[in-house]
Design a protein around this motif. Structure first.
Motif, PDB file in Angstrom:
ATOM      1  N   TYR A  89       0.827  -1.210   0.000  1.00 41.15           N
ATOM      2  CA  TYR A  89       0.000   0.000   0.000  1.00 41.15           C
ATOM      3  C   TYR A  89       0.862   1.260   0.000  1.00 41.15           C
ATOM      4  CZ  TYR A  89      -3.050   3.712   1.694  1.00 41.15           C
ATOM      5  OH  TYR A  89      -3.722   4.902   1.833  1.00 41.15           O
ATOM      6  N   ARG A  90       0.493   2.207  -0.837  1.00 38.97           N
ATOM      7  CA  ARG A  90       1.047   3.558  -0.806  1.00 38.97           C
ATOM      8  C   ARG A  90      -0.120   4.536  -0.869  1.00 38.97           C
ATOM      9  NH1 ARG A  90       6.845   3.106  -1.222  1.00 38.97           N
ATOM     10  NH2 ARG A  90       6.858   5.347  -0.830  1.00 38.97           N
ATOM     11  N   LEU A  91       0.078   5.712  -0.316  1.00 41.04           N
ATOM     12  CA  LEU A  91      -0.978   6.715  -0.291  1.00 41.04           C
ATOM     13  C   LEU A  91      -1.314   7.177  -1.703  1.00 41.04           C
ATOM     14  CD1 LEU A  91       0.141   8.838   2.764  1.00 41.04           C
ATOM     15  CD2 LEU A  91      -2.139   7.861   2.459  1.00 41.04           C
ATOM     16  N   PRO A  92      -2.589   7.405  -1.980  1.00 43.53           N
ATOM     17  CA  PRO A  92      -2.950   7.929  -3.305  1.00 43.53           C
ATOM     18  C   PRO A  92      -2.305   9.289  -3.531  1.00 43.53           C
ATOM     19  CG  PRO A  92      -4.810   8.036  -1.778  1.00 43.53           C
ATOM     20  CD  PRO A  92      -3.764   7.215  -1.112  1.00 43.53           C
ATOM     21  N   GLY A  93      -1.772   9.470  -4.726  1.00 43.49           N
ATOM     22  CA  GLY A  93      -1.115  10.729  -5.056  1.00 43.49           C
ATOM     23  C   GLY A  93       0.360  10.760  -4.733  1.00 43.49           C
ATOM     24  N   ASP A  94       0.912   9.674  -4.184  1.00 43.32           N
ATOM     25  CA  ASP A  94       2.340   9.626  -3.866  1.00 43.32           C
ATOM     26  C   ASP A  94       3.137   9.858  -5.150  1.00 43.32           C
ATOM     27  OD1 ASP A  94       4.948   8.984  -3.176  1.00 43.32           O
ATOM     28  OD2 ASP A  94       4.399   7.241  -1.977  1.00 43.32           O
ATOM     29  N   PRO A  95       3.965  10.900  -5.192  1.00 43.28           N
ATOM     30  CA  PRO A  95       4.699  11.182  -6.432  1.00 43.28           C
ATOM     31  C   PRO A  95       5.816  10.181  -6.727  1.00 43.28           C
ATOM     32  CG  PRO A  95       5.356  12.706  -4.703  1.00 43.28           C
ATOM     33  CD  PRO A  95       4.208  11.916  -4.158  1.00 43.28           C
ATOM     34  N   SER A  96       6.253   9.419  -5.729  1.00 42.92           N
ATOM     35  CA  SER A  96       7.334   8.432  -5.932  1.00 42.92           C
ATOM     36  C   SER A  96       6.956   7.141  -5.225  1.00 42.92           C
ATOM     37  CB  SER A  96       8.665   8.967  -5.390  1.00 42.92           C
ATOM     38  OG  SER A  96       8.998  10.199  -5.975  1.00 42.92           O
ATOM     39  N   PRO A  97       5.959   6.415  -5.729  1.00 38.65           N
ATOM     40  CA  PRO A  97       5.430   5.264  -4.987  1.00 38.65           C
ATOM     41  C   PRO A  97       6.412   4.115  -4.805  1.00 38.65           C
ATOM     42  CG  PRO A  97       4.489   5.379  -7.200  1.00 38.65           C
ATOM     43  CD  PRO A  97       5.243   6.651  -6.987  1.00 38.65           C
ATOM     44  N   ARG A  98       7.506   4.097  -5.538  1.00 38.70           N
ATOM     45  CA  ARG A  98       8.490   3.028  -5.376  1.00 38.70           C
ATOM     46  C   ARG A  98       9.696   3.467  -4.548  1.00 38.70           C
ATOM     47  NH1 ARG A  98       7.805  -1.403  -8.293  1.00 38.70           N
ATOM     48  NH2 ARG A  98      10.029  -1.916  -8.203  1.00 38.70           N
ATOM     49  N   ARG A  99       9.614   4.627  -3.933  1.00 42.49           N
ATOM     50  CA  ARG A  99      10.727   5.134  -3.136  1.00 42.49           C
ATOM     51  C   ARG A  99      10.972   4.226  -1.933  1.00 42.49           C
ATOM     52  NH1 ARG A  99      13.114  10.244  -2.436  1.00 42.49           N
ATOM     53  NH2 ARG A  99      14.153  10.521  -0.423  1.00 42.49           N
ATOM     54  N   PRO A 100      12.223   3.809  -1.695  1.00 45.74           N
ATOM     55  CA  PRO A 100      12.504   2.977  -0.514  1.00 45.74           C
ATOM     56  C   PRO A 100      12.473   3.816   0.757  1.00 45.74           C
ATOM     57  CG  PRO A 100      14.537   3.497  -1.659  1.00 45.74           C
ATOM     58  CD  PRO A 100      13.424   4.039  -2.511  1.00 45.74           C
ATOM     59  N   PRO A 101      12.332   3.174   1.909  1.00 44.85           N
ATOM     60  CA  PRO A 101      12.280   3.925   3.167  1.00 44.85           C
ATOM     61  C   PRO A 101      13.636   4.433   3.635  1.00 44.85           C
ATOM     62  CG  PRO A 101      12.149   1.583   3.606  1.00 44.85           C
ATOM     63  CD  PRO A 101      12.113   1.730   2.116  1.00 44.85           C
ATOM     64  N   TRP A 102      14.703   4.005   3.000  1.00 44.88           N
ATOM     65  CA  TRP A 102      16.052   4.483   3.306  1.00 44.88           C
ATOM     66  C   TRP A 102      16.914   4.196   2.093  1.00 44.88           C
ATOM     67  CZ3 TRP A 102      17.502   7.831   6.753  1.00 44.88           C
ATOM     68  CH2 TRP A 102      18.841   7.995   7.066  1.00 44.88           C
ATOM     69  N   GLU A 103      17.961   4.952   1.942  1.00 46.80           N
ATOM     70  CA  GLU A 103      18.740   4.880   0.707  1.00 46.80           C
ATOM     71  C   GLU A 103      19.350   3.516   0.445  1.00 46.80           C
ATOM     72  OE1 GLU A 103      21.514   8.010   1.280  1.00 46.80           O
ATOM     73  OE2 GLU A 103      22.323   7.193   3.139  1.00 46.80           O
ATOM     74  N   THR A 104      19.658   2.744   1.486  1.00 47.71           N
ATOM     75  CA  THR A 104      20.260   1.423   1.286  1.00 47.71           C
ATOM     76  C   THR A 104      19.259   0.284   1.454  1.00 47.71           C
ATOM     77  OG1 THR A 104      20.945   1.406   3.613  1.00 47.71           O
ATOM     78  CG2 THR A 104      22.549   2.193   1.992  1.00 47.71           C
ATOM     79  N   ALA A 105      17.969   0.602   1.496  1.00 47.29           N
ATOM     80  CA  ALA A 105      16.955  -0.434   1.684  1.00 47.29           C
ATOM     81  C   ALA A 105      16.816  -1.291   0.428  1.00 47.29           C
ATOM     82  CB  ALA A 105      15.608   0.195   2.035  1.00 47.29           C
ATOM     83  N   VAL A 106      16.603  -2.593   0.639  1.00 48.09           N
ATOM     84  CA  VAL A 106      16.406  -3.536  -0.453  1.00 48.09           C
ATOM     85  C   VAL A 106      14.928  -3.572  -0.815  1.00 48.09           C
ATOM     86  CG1 VAL A 106      16.596  -5.970  -1.117  1.00 48.09           C
ATOM     87  CG2 VAL A 106      18.367  -4.913   0.293  1.00 48.09           C
ATOM     88  N   ALA A 107      14.613  -3.547  -2.099  1.00 49.34           N
ATOM     89  CA  ALA A 107      13.219  -3.640  -2.528  1.00 49.34           C
ATOM     90  C   ALA A 107      12.648  -4.987  -2.101  1.00 49.34           C
ATOM     91  CB  ALA A 107      13.130  -3.482  -4.039  1.00 49.34           C
ATOM     92  N   PRO A 108      11.408  -5.014  -1.585  1.00 49.60           N
ATOM     93  CA  PRO A 108      10.829  -6.289  -1.126  1.00 49.60           C
ATOM     94  C   PRO A 108      10.861  -7.382  -2.184  1.00 49.60           C
ATOM     95  CG  PRO A 108       9.492  -4.455  -0.386  1.00 49.60           C
ATOM     96  CD  PRO A 108      10.520  -3.881  -1.302  1.00 49.60           C
ATOM     97  N   GLU A 109      10.584  -7.029  -3.443  1.00 49.18           N
ATOM     98  CA  GLU A 109      10.577  -8.063  -4.467  1.00 49.18           C
ATOM     99  C   GLU A 109      11.973  -8.650  -4.669  1.00 49.18           C
ATOM    100  OE1 GLU A 109      10.443  -3.967  -6.545  1.00 49.18           O
ATOM    101  OE2 GLU A 109       9.574  -4.949  -4.778  1.00 49.18           O
ATOM    102  N   ASP A 110      12.995  -7.828  -4.473  1.00 47.75           N
ATOM    103  CA  ASP A 110      14.363  -8.341  -4.574  1.00 47.75           C
ATOM    104  C   ASP A 110      14.700  -9.227  -3.377  1.00 47.75           C
ATOM    105  OD1 ASP A 110      14.698  -6.986  -6.940  1.00 47.75           O
ATOM    106  OD2 ASP A 110      15.718  -5.275  -6.038  1.00 47.75           O
ATOM    107  N   ALA A 111      14.255  -8.825  -2.178  1.00 42.58           N
ATOM    108  CA  ALA A 111      14.511  -9.636  -0.982  1.00 42.58           C
ATOM    109  C   ALA A 111      13.832 -10.994  -1.091  1.00 42.58           C
ATOM    110  CB  ALA A 111      14.028  -8.898   0.263  1.00 42.58           C
ATOM    111  N   ARG A 112      12.620 -11.020  -1.649  1.00 44.97           N
ATOM    112  CA  ARG A 112      11.902 -12.292  -1.780  1.00 44.97           C
ATOM    113  C   ARG A 112      12.540 -13.186  -2.831  1.00 44.97           C
ATOM    114  NH1 ARG A 112       6.142  -9.096  -1.890  1.00 44.97           N
ATOM    115  NH2 ARG A 112       6.439  -8.122   0.153  1.00 44.97           N
ATOM    116  N   ALA A 113      13.249 -12.551  -3.779  1.00 44.17           N
ATOM    117  CA  ALA A 113      13.940 -13.331  -4.799  1.00 44.17           C
ATOM    118  C   ALA A 113      15.348 -13.715  -4.361  1.00 44.17           C
ATOM    119  CB  ALA A 113      13.997 -12.540  -6.103  1.00 44.17           C
ATOM    120  N   GLY A 114      15.777 -13.190  -3.209  1.00 44.18           N
ATOM    121  CA  GLY A 114      17.111 -13.502  -2.718  1.00 44.18           C
ATOM    122  C   GLY A 114      18.196 -12.717  -3.402  1.00 44.18           C
ATOM    123  N   MET A 115      17.921 -11.447  -3.688  1.00 46.26           N
ATOM    124  CA  MET A 115      18.908 -10.613  -4.384  1.00 46.26           C
ATOM    125  C   MET A 115      19.531  -9.623  -3.421  1.00 46.26           C
ATOM    126  SD  MET A 115      16.654  -9.934  -7.827  1.00 46.26           S
ATOM    127  CE  MET A 115      17.931  -8.990  -8.629  1.00 46.26           C
TER     128      MET A 115
END
Length: 656
Positions: A630-656
């Motif tokens: 979930y991201r808030l409607p109108g979020d201008p950067s909906p794929r922005r990570p919560p911190w600069e070195t955070a791993v994207a969830p889809e990458d973590a689930r793939a083991g990347m």
């Protein structure tokens, strides 16, 4: 004060938020709540050009017009006011030259009629100051200037002062349509008397009452840091005893507020979650709070130890939501802190993280007054408020059949190996990391549960299929015995704490329970930092590939032997067993000899999120819960990570 009739414009605003006064349903979507700002923009002493020798910066008449514009803009966006400009005015001492004549009930009422703008009421902010100045409170800690840290919140003088403040404030505002929440003090801590304060009548009485209740001497906050078991258990006793007394005082305050204003919405305190948290039994808030609030900022913990801050807003939101079942308001960091200045995209990311995990309400702390110093960040605060107003939130990713245990008996030892205020707080690192891996990265549905509530309500454990133990070195004997019986009856226990089932709060051994459940002794320290999980180690083709699991904590150990009937789940590269799966009665236990749940692994989790997801599904849980995306409607950067070195969830689930 009589209650004003609602005009159409204000009625629209209220209808969008009124439903949040009751608990959200377990399934289906949820109505979003309210958004507030700590209102630093309303006082000139927060203006970047403020100079007390040449104050005011802006002449009062012009300043009042500016304030009217702020109130109108904020009200129309749905950004209400809390914090340093909460009612009654002033909640904090202001400079004598601060232009404050704009603060009138007529102005508040007019802003409410025009935009629905509301204000929090801080009923406790003057209580400590007045208790110290003329109430007879003891200066428990003379090393700090913060009034709620200079005295003990358990001082009877403070209790009396707080109740007097409620009786003074609430009747004046009862029925005022522009009142939002009644709030308590910020980041409460039951500080211990130090130095001469320990020999005052209050200090002696506190020590006597504590010894009668626990059989232990009162901890000394000036003593040298210690990792000794005895000192940890002494601090556990203090955390539990002082927490129970503090929450009883808060219950009393909430009851008085409601007697004086039956329509009151009470948020007892803003609980500190910046770098760990006070290890109290937060389930007790379910009995008297309407809103539960915390301030899980990101940058301080993230800078202190990488990985610990990036999921803090969601962690605190879910922990408090699951433990209390109440509305949760999360204070979002909107100011430069610990060498990091939040960007507009951070506010969107951190806000959505809190809301999807269980929060309904938000509050922005922006002490650098971004309206004048960082207009893009201030505009983002307004935009987030607009997005939240009237929004529908997904059902939180909760599942009472799959529990992660908040063991107050373990976390309650806090940090006696550290000094200062952090000594009172537990890091919560393993609990937090389990949340991050099982929830944010693996997408699993689960619920936090507390050992104290399982003791009071054993049906909660009976209804569960899985229990994760991130930290459980110390457990009450009854809770440990119930967990063992529950496993034998068919439950799945995932023990990621290598020291689980070591002792009770009294120091008695839990060796018999550990032998029943794990049955494998620990070997010596090891240097390896990678574990391997073979394909199919969990059966049924899971995992479907060889997994590499990073270790970040110490000490790292292996099992000295594998008990009969157990299978090895993970090994060091030299083959030493680091995790096992063992049948126990009709149930099963997964146990680790090396701690996987350290925040540092979140930078490069390898295949750990994959393993956690496989374990969750193997135990009957579900992953891919829609709330986690979930991201808030109108979020201008909906794929922005919560911190600069955070791993994207889809990458973590793939083991990347």
């Amino acid at each position: 004060m009589r209650r004003l009739r609602l005009p159409a414009a204000a009625l629209v605003v209220l209808l969008a938020t009124a439903a949040t006064a009751t608990a959200a349903p377990a399934t289906g979507d949820r109505p979003a709540g309210t958004v507030a700002t700590w209102s630093h923009e309303l006082n000139q002493n927060e203006h970047p050009r403020w100079n007390p020798r040449r104050a005011p910066v802006i002449a009062p008449r012009r300043w009042y017009r500016i304030v009217d514009g702020i109130l109108d803009e904020s009200g129309r966006a749905g950004l209400w006011f809390s914090g340093v400009s909460a009612l009654p005015f002033p909640p904090l001492p202001l400079h004598p030259r601060e232009p404050d004549g704009w603060r009138t009930p007529a102005r508040f009422a007019r802003a409410f009629r025009q935009t629905g703008l509301r204000w929090d009421v801080n009923v406790e902010v003057w209580a400590a100051r007045r208790a110290l100045d003329r109430g007879g409170a003891v200066v428990a800690d003379p090393t700090t200037e913060a009034h709620t840290r200079r005295l003990s919140l358990l001082d009877p003088a403070y209790r009396r002062s707080a109740l007097r403040e409620i009786r003074r404030i609430v009747p004046r505002l009862r029925g005022a349509p522009y009142v939002n929440f009644y709030t308590g003090s910020d980041e409460p801590v039951t500080v211990l008397p130090r130095g001469r304060a320990r020999s005052t009548p209050f200090g002696r009485r506190l020590a006597r009452d504590f010894r009668r209740a626990t059989g232990l001497a009162l901890p000394d906050p000036t003593s040298r840091p210690s990792r000794g078991v005895r000192e940890g258990l002494r601090w556990l006793a203090w955390s539990r005893w002082s927490g129970a007394r503090f929450l009883a005082m808060k219950r009393e305050q909430a009851a008085l507020i409601r007697r004086l204003d039956p329509g009151a919405v009470v948020s007892p305190n803003d609980y500190g979650f910046i770098d760990g948290f006070i290890p109290w039994d937060y389930t007790r808030l379910a009995g008297f709070a309407d809103v539960v609030e915390a301030d899980p900022y990101v940058s301080y913990a993230e800078r202190d130890r990488s990985g610990r801050g990036r999921y803090n807003p969601g962690f605190a939101a879910k922990l408090l939501h699951d433990l209390t079942g109440k509305r949760v308001r999360i204070v979002v960091q909107a100011f430069p802190y610990s060498r990091y200045a939040p960007q507009p995209g951070d506010l969107w990311a951190w806000s959505a993280q809190a809301l999807r995990a269980g929060a309904t309400d938000l509050s922005f702390f922006a002490s650098d007054n971004p309206r004048f110093t960082a207009p893009r960040r201030y505009a983002a605060m307004l935009d987030v408020a607009r997005a939240v107003r009237g929004a529908r939130l997904p059902a939180p990713p909760a599942d009472p059949e799959h529990l992660v245990l908040y063991a107050t008996a373990a976390e309650g030892q806090a940090q006696p190996h550290r000094t200062g205020g952090v000594r009172y707080r537990t890091s919560g690192d393993q609990l937090y990391t389990t949340y991050a891996l099982l929830g944010e990265l693996a997408g699993g549905a689960f619920s936090f549960e507390a050992d104290t509530r399982l003791a009071r309500e054993p049906a909660r454990l009976a209804a569960a299929r899985t229990v994760w133990l991130p930290r459980a070195d110390t457990l009450d004997a009854g809770v440990a015995a119930r967990l063992a019986a529950w496993v034998r009856a068919g439950g799945t226990l995932v023990v990621t704490d290598p020291d689980a089932f070591t002792r009770t709060p009294r120091g008695a051994s839990l060796r018999a329970v550990r032998d029943q459940l794990i049955g494998a002794p620990l070997g010596g320290a090891r240097r390896g930092s990678i574990l391997e999980v073979a394909p199919g180690a969990l059966g049924g083709g899971a995992p479907d590939d060889l997994l590499s699991i990073p270790l970040d904590g110490a000490p790292r150990r292996a099992f000295a032997a594998v008990p009969g009937g157990a299978a090895v789940l993970a090994r060091y590269l030299d083959g030493a067993p680091a995790a096992i799966v063992r049948p126990v009665g009709a149930g099963r236990v997964v146990a680790f000899a090396a701690e996987p749940m350290e925040p540092g692994v979140l930078d490069e989790p390898g295949d750990l999120a994959r393993l956690v997801g496989d374990l969750h599904r193997w135990a009957g849980g579900t992953t891919g819960h829609p709330a986690w995306s979930y991201r808030l409607p109108g979020d201008p950067s909906p794929r922005r990570p919560p911190w600069e070195t955070a791993v994207a969830p889809e990458d973590a689930r793939a083991g990347m």
